[in-house]
Motif scaffolding. Sequence first.
Motif, PDB file in Angstrom:
ATOM      1  N   ARG A  93      -4.024  -0.426  -1.812  1.00 23.27           N
ATOM      2  CA  ARG A  93      -4.599   0.835  -1.352  1.00 23.27           C
ATOM      3  C   ARG A  93      -3.607   1.966  -1.594  1.00 23.27           C
ATOM      4  NH1 ARG A  93      -5.965   0.114   4.749  1.00 23.27           N
ATOM      5  NH2 ARG A  93      -3.949  -0.975   4.670  1.00 23.27           N
ATOM      6  N   GLY A  94      -4.132   3.107  -1.995  1.00 22.67           N
ATOM      7  CA  GLY A  94      -3.296   4.276  -2.212  1.00 22.67           C
ATOM      8  C   GLY A  94      -3.867   5.491  -1.517  1.00 22.67           C
ATOM      9  N   TYR A  95      -3.000   6.436  -1.220  1.00 24.99           N
ATOM     10  CA  TYR A  95      -3.415   7.705  -0.604  1.00 24.99           C
ATOM     11  C   TYR A  95      -2.443   8.784  -1.059  1.00 24.99           C
ATOM     12  CZ  TYR A  95      -4.110  11.389   2.835  1.00 24.99           C
ATOM     13  OH  TYR A  95      -4.341  12.607   3.428  1.00 24.99           O
ATOM     14  N   SER A  96      -2.953   9.955  -1.344  1.00 23.45           N
ATOM     15  CA  SER A  96      -2.059  11.060  -1.700  1.00 23.45           C
ATOM     16  C   SER A  96      -2.554  12.344  -1.068  1.00 23.45           C
ATOM     17  CB  SER A  96      -1.964  11.231  -3.218  1.00 23.45           C
ATOM     18  OG  SER A  96      -3.178  11.709  -3.752  1.00 23.45           O
ATOM     19  N   GLU A  97      -1.616  13.242  -0.834  1.00 14.18           N
ATOM     20  CA  GLU A  97      -1.934  14.547  -0.257  1.00 14.18           C
ATOM     21  C   GLU A  97      -1.012  15.582  -0.894  1.00 14.18           C
ATOM     22  OE1 GLU A  97      -1.675  16.331   4.190  1.00 14.18           O
ATOM     23  OE2 GLU A  97      -2.808  14.453   3.986  1.00 14.18           O
TER      24      GLU A  97
ATOM     25  N   ASP B 200       0.872  -1.163   0.000  1.00 15.17           N
ATOM     26  CA  ASP B 200       0.000   0.000   0.000  1.00 15.17           C
ATOM     27  C   ASP B 200       0.919   1.225   0.000  1.00 15.17           C
ATOM     28  OD1 ASP B 200      -2.294  -1.603   0.153  1.00 15.17           O
ATOM     29  OD2 ASP B 200      -2.258  -1.597   2.342  1.00 15.17           O
ATOM     30  N   VAL B 201       0.489   2.310  -0.656  1.00  5.47           N
ATOM     31  CA  VAL B 201       1.400   3.431  -0.884  1.00  5.47           C
ATOM     32  C   VAL B 201       0.731   4.762  -0.565  1.00  5.47           C
ATOM     33  CG1 VAL B 201       2.881   4.604  -2.552  1.00  5.47           C
ATOM     34  CG2 VAL B 201       2.542   2.136  -2.739  1.00  5.47           C
ATOM     35  N   ALA B 202       1.424   5.593   0.230  1.00 11.78           N
ATOM     36  CA  ALA B 202       0.989   6.963   0.501  1.00 11.78           C
ATOM     37  C   ALA B 202       1.980   7.919  -0.138  1.00 11.78           C
ATOM     38  CB  ALA B 202       0.918   7.217   2.003  1.00 11.78           C
ATOM     39  N   ILE B 203       1.456   8.947  -0.798  1.00 12.65           N
ATOM     40  CA  ILE B 203       2.268   9.878  -1.580  1.00 12.65           C
ATOM     41  C   ILE B 203       2.099  11.301  -1.061  1.00 12.65           C
ATOM     42  CG2 ILE B 203       2.582  10.919  -3.872  1.00 12.65           C
ATOM     43  CD1 ILE B 203       1.494   8.246  -5.017  1.00 12.65           C
ATOM     44  N   ALA B 204       3.220  11.980  -0.842  1.00 13.89           N
ATOM     45  CA  ALA B 204       3.217  13.414  -0.552  1.00 13.89           C
ATOM     46  C   ALA B 204       3.928  14.118  -1.698  1.00 13.89           C
ATOM     47  CB  ALA B 204       3.936  13.700   0.765  1.00 13.89           C
ATOM     48  N   ASP B 205       3.247  15.079  -2.317  1.00 11.98           N
ATOM     49  CA  ASP B 205       3.827  15.780  -3.460  1.00 11.98           C
ATOM     50  C   ASP B 205       3.233  17.175  -3.531  1.00 11.98           C
ATOM     51  OD1 ASP B 205       4.493  16.617  -6.254  1.00 11.98           O
ATOM     52  OD2 ASP B 205       5.126  14.542  -6.475  1.00 11.98           O
ATOM     53  N   ILE B 206       4.014  18.116  -4.047  1.00 11.20           N
ATOM     54  CA  ILE B 206       3.529  19.482  -4.230  1.00 11.20           C
ATOM     55  C   ILE B 206       2.440  19.529  -5.297  1.00 11.20           C
ATOM     56  CG2 ILE B 206       5.221  20.130  -5.977  1.00 11.20           C
ATOM     57  CD1 ILE B 206       4.051  22.345  -3.034  1.00 11.20           C
ATOM     58  N   SER B 207       2.408  18.500  -6.161  1.00 14.28           N
ATOM     59  CA  SER B 207       1.377  18.372  -7.198  1.00 14.28           C
ATOM     60  C   SER B 207       0.410  17.250  -6.824  1.00 14.28           C
ATOM     61  CB  SER B 207       2.007  18.061  -8.559  1.00 14.28           C
ATOM     62  OG  SER B 207       2.908  19.071  -8.945  1.00 14.28           O
ATOM     63  N   ALA B 208      -0.814  17.343  -7.297  1.00 12.79           N
ATOM     64  CA  ALA B 208      -1.807  16.304  -7.025  1.00 12.79           C
ATOM     65  C   ALA B 208      -1.365  14.987  -7.649  1.00 12.79           C
ATOM     66  CB  ALA B 208      -3.165  16.723  -7.573  1.00 12.79           C
ATOM     67  N   ALA B 209      -1.563  13.889  -6.919  1.00 13.71           N
ATOM     68  CA  ALA B 209      -1.150  12.564  -7.390  1.00 13.71           C
ATOM     69  C   ALA B 209      -2.343  11.603  -7.437  1.00 13.71           C
ATOM     70  CB  ALA B 209      -0.047  12.011  -6.511  1.00 13.71           C
ATOM     71  N   ASP B 210      -3.541  12.133  -7.628  1.00 14.12           N
ATOM     72  CA  ASP B 210      -4.733  11.283  -7.666  1.00 14.12           C
ATOM     73  C   ASP B 210      -4.630  10.232  -8.768  1.00 14.12           C
ATOM     74  OD1 ASP B 210      -5.656  12.884  -5.639  1.00 14.12           O
ATOM     75  OD2 ASP B 210      -7.056  14.014  -6.886  1.00 14.12           O
TER      76      ASP B 210
ATOM     77  N   SER C  58       0.154  12.076   9.828  1.00 14.99           N
ATOM     78  CA  SER C  58      -0.983  11.733  10.679  1.00 14.99           C
ATOM     79  C   SER C  58      -2.095  11.075   9.870  1.00 14.99           C
ATOM     80  CB  SER C  58      -1.506  12.994  11.380  1.00 14.99           C
ATOM     81  OG  SER C  58      -2.634  12.688  12.174  1.00 14.99           O
ATOM     82  N   ALA C  59      -2.411  11.649   8.709  1.00 17.30           N
ATOM     83  CA  ALA C  59      -3.470  11.085   7.855  1.00 17.30           C
ATOM     84  C   ALA C  59      -3.071   9.711   7.326  1.00 17.30           C
ATOM     85  CB  ALA C  59      -3.761  12.035   6.696  1.00 17.30           C
ATOM     86  N   THR C  60      -1.789   9.549   6.974  1.00 17.81           N
ATOM     87  CA  THR C  60      -1.307   8.259   6.472  1.00 17.81           C
ATOM     88  C   THR C  60      -1.414   7.177   7.538  1.00 17.81           C
ATOM     89  OG1 THR C  60       0.198   9.292   4.883  1.00 17.81           O
ATOM     90  CG2 THR C  60       0.729   7.045   5.584  1.00 17.81           C
ATOM     91  N   LEU C  61      -0.997   7.487   8.752  1.00 17.63           N
ATOM     92  CA  LEU C  61      -1.061   6.505   9.828  1.00 17.63           C
ATOM     93  C   LEU C  61      -2.501   6.199  10.210  1.00 17.63           C
ATOM     94  CD1 LEU C  61       1.945   7.632  12.066  1.00 17.63           C
ATOM     95  CD2 LEU C  61       1.866   5.811  10.343  1.00 17.63           C
ATOM     96  N   ASP C  62      -3.377   7.188  10.122  1.00 20.93           N
ATOM     97  CA  ASP C  62      -4.798   6.938  10.369  1.00 20.93           C
ATOM     98  C   ASP C  62      -5.363   5.959   9.342  1.00 20.93           C
ATOM     99  OD1 ASP C  62      -4.893   8.568  12.577  1.00 20.93           O
ATOM    100  OD2 ASP C  62      -5.784  10.280  11.533  1.00 20.93           O
ATOM    101  N   LYS C  63      -4.938   6.097   8.096  1.00 18.01           N
ATOM    102  CA  LYS C  63      -5.477   5.269   7.017  1.00 18.01           C
ATOM    103  C   LYS C  63      -4.876   3.866   7.005  1.00 18.01           C
ATOM    104  CE  LYS C  63      -6.264   5.132   1.997  1.00 18.01           C
ATOM    105  NZ  LYS C  63      -7.723   4.889   2.135  1.00 18.01           N
TER     106      LYS C  63
END
Length: 249
Positions: free
Chosen positions: A57-61, A35-45, A76-81
């Motif tokens: 599962r994926g998540y980006s912010e 499962d992968v969480a992404i943080a980027d200055i651009s949207a990664a939807d 915090s959001a990544t660990l919640d998910k």
Amino acid sequence: MTMSKSHAGRVAVITGAAGALGREFALALAAQGCDVAIADISAADHVVAEIEALGQRGYSEVCDLSDPGQIESFVSATLDKFGRCDILVNNAAYMPVIPFAELGLDQLRRFQAINVEAAFLLAKLLTPGMAERGYGRIVQIASSTTGTPMPGFLAYITTKMAGIGLTRSLAAEFGGRGILCNALSPGLTLTPESRKNLPAELFESVCERQLIKRNELPSDLVGALLFLTSEGCGFVSGQTINCDGGVQF
């Protein structure tokens, strides 16, 4: 016969994965069961959709990595998910070409914030859980420019060198707790952004100095990344792995 996935059940956090190298890393890890969480200055939807198409599962912010508050919110959001993080890939980089005569202290500090301090803070926030579980992999994406300094890259090279120092120091801090920390150093990689911002002559000259006579692509880094984030990398830490086509300095 169904092949087992090398990273099944793991959770990875990747910075700068909306495109190019980071996207390639995210999809490779997802294909191996992460499962992968992404943080980027651009949207990664779009990358999240690709991850989910692979059955993970994926998540980006959208996250400005120069802002500690935004990093803390993302974690915090990544660990919640996902409940945890097993793998951290510090891939995001700030790298405008600025001649030394034009480089101001505020600009240098932005390089430092994104290329070094964000990696420090992410490690600060995510390693407690890794240490508690006795398993973690941290990979810092370095750069072959640290071996071939060029005009206009002073801030970038300085902070990439600092990232290698951070990685080696983290390896010393966590070697007894199952967290392995390494740097992966690409050569000049052909991406839409590098093609747009760098002269074709540079790609040609670097290619001539490589033992492998072709331009490096993001996919060329995937094998090394998967190794450094795997259980099979159990006795490798504090290293910088050059994945640059054998460039001769």
